[in-house]
Scaffold this motif. Structure first.
Motif, PDB file in Angstrom:
ATOM      1  N   ARG A 226      16.109  27.998  28.831  1.00 17.07           N
ATOM      2  CA  ARG A 226      16.767  28.977  29.690  1.00 17.07           C
ATOM      3  C   ARG A 226      15.877  29.394  30.860  1.00 17.07           C
ATOM      4  NH1 ARG A 226      17.626  33.716  27.709  1.00 17.07           N
ATOM      5  NH2 ARG A 226      19.429  34.146  29.030  1.00 17.07           N
ATOM      6  N   LEU A 227      14.571  29.520  30.613  1.00 17.71           N
ATOM      7  CA  LEU A 227      13.647  29.884  31.678  1.00 17.71           C
ATOM      8  C   LEU A 227      13.577  28.784  32.739  1.00 17.71           C
ATOM      9  CD1 LEU A 227      11.547  31.948  32.711  1.00 17.71           C
ATOM     10  CD2 LEU A 227       9.823  30.683  31.392  1.00 17.71           C
ATOM     11  N   ILE A 228      13.538  27.560  32.282  1.00 16.27           N
ATOM     12  CA  ILE A 228      13.476  26.426  33.213  1.00 16.27           C
ATOM     13  C   ILE A 228      14.765  26.313  34.018  1.00 16.27           C
ATOM     14  CG2 ILE A 228      13.448  23.898  33.329  1.00 16.27           C
ATOM     15  CD1 ILE A 228      11.458  23.987  30.959  1.00 16.27           C
ATOM     16  N   GLU A 229      15.902  26.404  33.343  1.00 19.45           N
ATOM     17  CA  GLU A 229      17.191  26.263  34.020  1.00 19.45           C
ATOM     18  C   GLU A 229      17.484  27.443  34.944  1.00 19.45           C
ATOM     19  OE1 GLU A 229      19.959  25.816  30.863  1.00 19.45           O
ATOM     20  OE2 GLU A 229      19.233  23.809  30.285  1.00 19.45           O
ATOM     21  N   GLY A 230      17.114  28.649  34.510  1.00 17.23           N
ATOM     22  CA  GLY A 230      17.457  29.833  35.290  1.00 17.23           C
ATOM     23  C   GLY A 230      16.504  30.138  36.423  1.00 17.23           C
ATOM     24  N   ALA A 231      15.211  29.855  36.210  1.00 16.24           N
ATOM     25  CA  ALA A 231      14.220  30.209  37.226  1.00 16.24           C
ATOM     26  C   ALA A 231      13.493  28.995  37.783  1.00 16.24           C
ATOM     27  CB  ALA A 231      13.218  31.221  36.647  1.00 16.24           C
ATOM     28  N   TRP A 232      12.783  28.276  36.951  1.00  9.38           N
ATOM     29  CA  TRP A 232      11.840  27.276  37.448  1.00  9.38           C
ATOM     30  C   TRP A 232      12.474  26.144  38.245  1.00  9.38           C
ATOM     31  CZ3 TRP A 232       8.191  26.520  32.593  1.00  9.38           C
ATOM     32  CH2 TRP A 232       7.479  27.709  32.392  1.00  9.38           C
TER      33      TRP A 232
ATOM     34  N   ASP B 285       5.083  17.400  44.864  1.00  9.58           N
ATOM     35  CA  ASP B 285       5.994  16.486  44.181  1.00  9.58           C
ATOM     36  C   ASP B 285       5.459  16.203  42.777  1.00  9.58           C
ATOM     37  OD1 ASP B 285       7.609  16.334  46.388  1.00  9.58           O
ATOM     38  OD2 ASP B 285       6.756  14.446  47.131  1.00  9.58           O
ATOM     39  N   GLY B 286       6.313  16.412  41.790  1.00 11.35           N
ATOM     40  CA  GLY B 286       5.930  16.127  40.412  1.00 11.35           C
ATOM     41  C   GLY B 286       5.114  17.209  39.741  1.00 11.35           C
ATOM     42  N   ALA B 287       4.807  18.304  40.462  1.00  9.61           N
ATOM     43  CA  ALA B 287       3.951  19.349  39.893  1.00  9.61           C
ATOM     44  C   ALA B 287       4.551  20.002  38.660  1.00  9.61           C
ATOM     45  CB  ALA B 287       3.651  20.403  40.953  1.00  9.61           C
ATOM     46  N   LEU B 288       5.883  20.076  38.609  1.00  4.10           N
ATOM     47  CA  LEU B 288       6.531  20.747  37.493  1.00  4.10           C
ATOM     48  C   LEU B 288       7.047  19.778  36.421  1.00  4.10           C
ATOM     49  CD1 LEU B 288       8.610  23.473  39.380  1.00  4.10           C
ATOM     50  CD2 LEU B 288       6.342  23.674  38.373  1.00  4.10           C
ATOM     51  N   ASP B 289       6.779  18.480  36.617  1.00  7.14           N
ATOM     52  CA  ASP B 289       7.343  17.489  35.698  1.00  7.14           C
ATOM     53  C   ASP B 289       6.949  17.741  34.248  1.00  7.14           C
ATOM     54  OD1 ASP B 289       8.564  16.289  37.794  1.00  7.14           O
ATOM     55  OD2 ASP B 289       7.253  14.528  37.879  1.00  7.14           O
ATOM     56  N   GLU B 290       5.681  18.153  34.026  1.00  3.45           N
ATOM     57  CA  GLU B 290       5.221  18.339  32.652  1.00  3.45           C
ATOM     58  C   GLU B 290       5.864  19.549  31.980  1.00  3.45           C
ATOM     59  OE1 GLU B 290       1.173  20.981  33.205  1.00  3.45           O
ATOM     60  OE2 GLU B 290       0.996  18.805  33.034  1.00  3.45           O
ATOM     61  N   LEU B 291       6.563  20.354  32.772  1.00  7.26           N
ATOM     62  CA  LEU B 291       7.209  21.537  32.205  1.00  7.26           C
ATOM     63  C   LEU B 291       8.670  21.294  31.872  1.00  7.26           C
ATOM     64  CD1 LEU B 291       5.877  24.205  34.733  1.00  7.26           C
ATOM     65  CD2 LEU B 291       4.777  23.386  32.648  1.00  7.26           C
ATOM     66  N   LEU B 292       9.191  20.142  32.266  1.00 11.06           N
ATOM     67  CA  LEU B 292      10.644  19.976  32.265  1.00 11.06           C
ATOM     68  C   LEU B 292      11.178  19.054  31.182  1.00 11.06           C
ATOM     69  CD1 LEU B 292      11.201  19.760  36.127  1.00 11.06           C
ATOM     70  CD2 LEU B 292      11.158  21.765  34.650  1.00 11.06           C
ATOM     71  N   GLY B 293      10.428  18.812  30.132  1.00 13.19           N
ATOM     72  CA  GLY B 293      10.936  17.959  29.069  1.00 13.19           C
ATOM     73  C   GLY B 293      10.432  18.401  27.713  1.00 13.19           C
ATOM     74  N   GLU B 294      11.282  18.256  26.699  1.00 13.77           N
ATOM     75  CA  GLU B 294      10.933  18.731  25.365  1.00 13.77           C
ATOM     76  C   GLU B 294       9.733  18.010  24.788  1.00 13.77           C
ATOM     77  OE1 GLU B 294      13.155  19.567  21.086  1.00 13.77           O
ATOM     78  OE2 GLU B 294      14.321  19.237  22.910  1.00 13.77           O
ATOM     79  N   GLU B 295       9.573  16.713  25.116  1.00 13.73           N
ATOM     80  CA  GLU B 295       8.426  15.978  24.603  1.00 13.73           C
ATOM     81  C   GLU B 295       7.120  16.565  25.141  1.00 13.73           C
ATOM     82  OE1 GLU B 295       8.323  13.691  22.237  1.00 13.73           O
ATOM     83  OE2 GLU B 295      10.457  14.157  22.048  1.00 13.73           O
ATOM     84  N   GLN B 296       7.140  16.962  26.420  1.00 14.23           N
ATOM     85  CA  GLN B 296       5.962  17.582  27.005  1.00 14.23           C
ATOM     86  C   GLN B 296       5.668  18.929  26.346  1.00 14.23           C
ATOM     87  OE1 GLN B 296       8.266  16.007  28.606  1.00 14.23           O
ATOM     88  NE2 GLN B 296       7.405  14.676  30.178  1.00 14.23           N
TER      89      GLN B 296
ATOM     90  N   LEU C 191      -0.538  23.541  41.781  1.00 14.81           N
ATOM     91  CA  LEU C 191       0.916  23.473  41.860  1.00 14.81           C
ATOM     92  C   LEU C 191       1.451  23.414  43.289  1.00 14.81           C
ATOM     93  CD1 LEU C 191       2.027  25.937  39.032  1.00 14.81           C
ATOM     94  CD2 LEU C 191       1.698  23.455  38.936  1.00 14.81           C
ATOM     95  N   PHE C 192       0.768  24.063  44.219  1.00 18.32           N
ATOM     96  CA  PHE C 192       1.231  24.044  45.604  1.00 18.32           C
ATOM     97  C   PHE C 192       0.034  24.180  46.542  1.00 18.32           C
ATOM     98  CE2 PHE C 192       1.337  28.384  44.126  1.00 18.32           C
ATOM     99  CZ  PHE C 192       0.869  29.143  45.183  1.00 18.32           C
ATOM    100  N   ASP C 193       0.267  23.876  47.813  1.00 15.86           N
ATOM    101  CA  ASP C 193      -0.822  23.793  48.774  1.00 15.86           C
ATOM    102  C   ASP C 193      -1.199  25.165  49.327  1.00 15.86           C
ATOM    103  OD1 ASP C 193      -2.273  21.472  50.378  1.00 15.86           O
ATOM    104  OD2 ASP C 193      -1.886  23.102  51.800  1.00 15.86           O
ATOM    105  N   LEU C 194      -2.472  25.312  49.644  1.00 15.47           N
ATOM    106  CA  LEU C 194      -2.989  26.540  50.232  1.00 15.47           C
ATOM    107  C   LEU C 194      -2.212  26.942  51.486  1.00 15.47           C
ATOM    108  CD1 LEU C 194      -5.158  28.767  50.698  1.00 15.47           C
ATOM    109  CD2 LEU C 194      -6.586  27.018  51.758  1.00 15.47           C
ATOM    110  N   LYS C 195      -1.719  25.956  52.215  1.00 13.41           N
ATOM    111  CA  LYS C 195      -0.992  26.218  53.453  1.00 13.41           C
ATOM    112  C   LYS C 195       0.176  27.178  53.233  1.00 13.41           C
ATOM    113  CE  LYS C 195       1.833  23.928  56.995  1.00 13.41           C
ATOM    114  NZ  LYS C 195       2.980  24.849  56.779  1.00 13.41           N
ATOM    115  N   HIS C 196       0.887  27.017  52.126  1.00  8.79           N
ATOM    116  CA  HIS C 196       2.066  27.850  51.882  1.00  8.79           C
ATOM    117  C   HIS C 196       1.678  29.305  51.622  1.00  8.79           C
ATOM    118  CE1 HIS C 196       4.386  24.222  51.928  1.00  8.79           C
ATOM    119  NE2 HIS C 196       3.741  23.724  50.892  1.00  8.79           N
ATOM    120  N   ALA C 197       0.570  29.517  50.913  1.00 10.15           N
ATOM    121  CA  ALA C 197       0.083  30.881  50.697  1.00 10.15           C
ATOM    122  C   ALA C 197      -0.343  31.497  52.024  1.00 10.15           C
ATOM    123  CB  ALA C 197      -1.080  30.871  49.718  1.00 10.15           C
TER     124      ALA C 197
END
Length: 277
Positions: A195-201, A154-165, A229-235
């Motif tokens: 476009r990368l954020i909207e299309g993929a991320w 939760d929140g791992a991608l927040d810093e990627l999703l805004g122009e100020e960041q 970004l994500f837990d070892l469990k998922h890998a």
């Protein structure tokens, strides 16, 4: 500080190696449908398609290419819209589109099948290839790659999703300056990032474990011990689901394994790709 110095040294060594080595890269371009893909080739042997992560370009592999080129014919492209590759603003950026580009690049090069090594976004498009074009892959390695967007903390991608960041993050600022300098889409960094954020991320990857279980290609899933970004469990779940999956956890590494633990990563790549079935 030590890691920063090591990275500067690796980049410097790559520049010198890529100028004087017999295995040095050859800049090439391939017209693929609506875009022009820039890629470099190094070395000789079995073909190895080396797929970089999001926002960067093929030069993120400077700590890997000189070593891998001793063993393989390394093909290191810039993903559409990244680096020196062009983009089609009418098409969304997605891992499925990237994977389709890579299959067509292999067609252009008359390569029936290749090893595929992908970091982060590159691993996601590798998984797409594994699902939809499995006969084109001999062996596959994913590095820091989730199988579903729900894997992210939760929140791992927040810093990627805004122009100020984007304007304050040193990594984004650095790659933004480079992109504006070398990209065919001059000055379009912010638009590309949107476009990368909207299309993929924000939408992908969207695979299920049931889908990954159909990937019979021998696949090594690599994750850093301190992946943020994500837990070892998922890998682990993904590697277990795959009939011929293996898992490797690299100590003292985060999402940025290629930069942080290049020697360990290079050994893992070579050992796995040369492993006899």
């Amino acid at each position: 500080m030590k890691k920063a110095i090591q990275r500067i040294w690796n980049n410097t060594y790559y520049r010198v190696w890529n100028k004087f080595s017999k295995l040095r890269g050859r800049k090439k371009w391939a017209n693929i449908d609506d875009i022009c893909i820039h890629y470099e080739e190094y070395g000789s042997g079995e073909p190895l398609l080396l797929l970089h992560g999001g926002i960067v370009d093929h030069e993120c592999w400077t700590s890997q290419i000189p070593t891998l080129a001793k063993h393989f014919r390394v093909i290191a492209p810039d993903t559409r819209g990244h680096g020196r590759s062009s983009d089609n603003l009418e098409k969304p950026l997605s891992y499925y589109q990237f994977a389709d580009d890579w299959v067509k690049l292999l067609d252009k090069l008359a390569i029936e099948h290749a090893h595929v090594v992908g970091w982060s976004d590159g691993g996601c498009s590798g998984l797409c290839m594994g699902l939809h074009n499995p006969k084109r892959i001999k062996r596959m390695i994913t590095i820091g790659t989730p199988y579903n967007i729900a894997n992210y903390h939760d929140g791992a991608l927040d810093e990627l999703l805004g122009e100020e960041q984007w304007k304050s993050n040193p990594l984004f600022i650095s790659y933004g300056k480079k992109a504006n300098k070398i990209s065919p889409q001059k000055g379009g960094w912010i638009h590309f990032l949107e476009r990368l954020i909207e299309g993929a991320w924000q939408q992908e990857p969207n695979f299920t474990l049931e889908q990954t279980a159909t990937i019979e290609t021998p696949t090594l899933t690599i994750i850093g011990e301190n992946e943020q970004l994500f837990d070892l469990k998922h890998a682990k779940d993904m590697s277990i689901a795959m009939p011929n999956g293996q898992l490797l956890v690299i100590p003292k590494a985060t999402h940025f394994i290629p930069f942080e633990q290049p020697k360990a990563l290079n050994r893992a790549i070579i050992n796995f790709l040369k492993e006899k079935a």
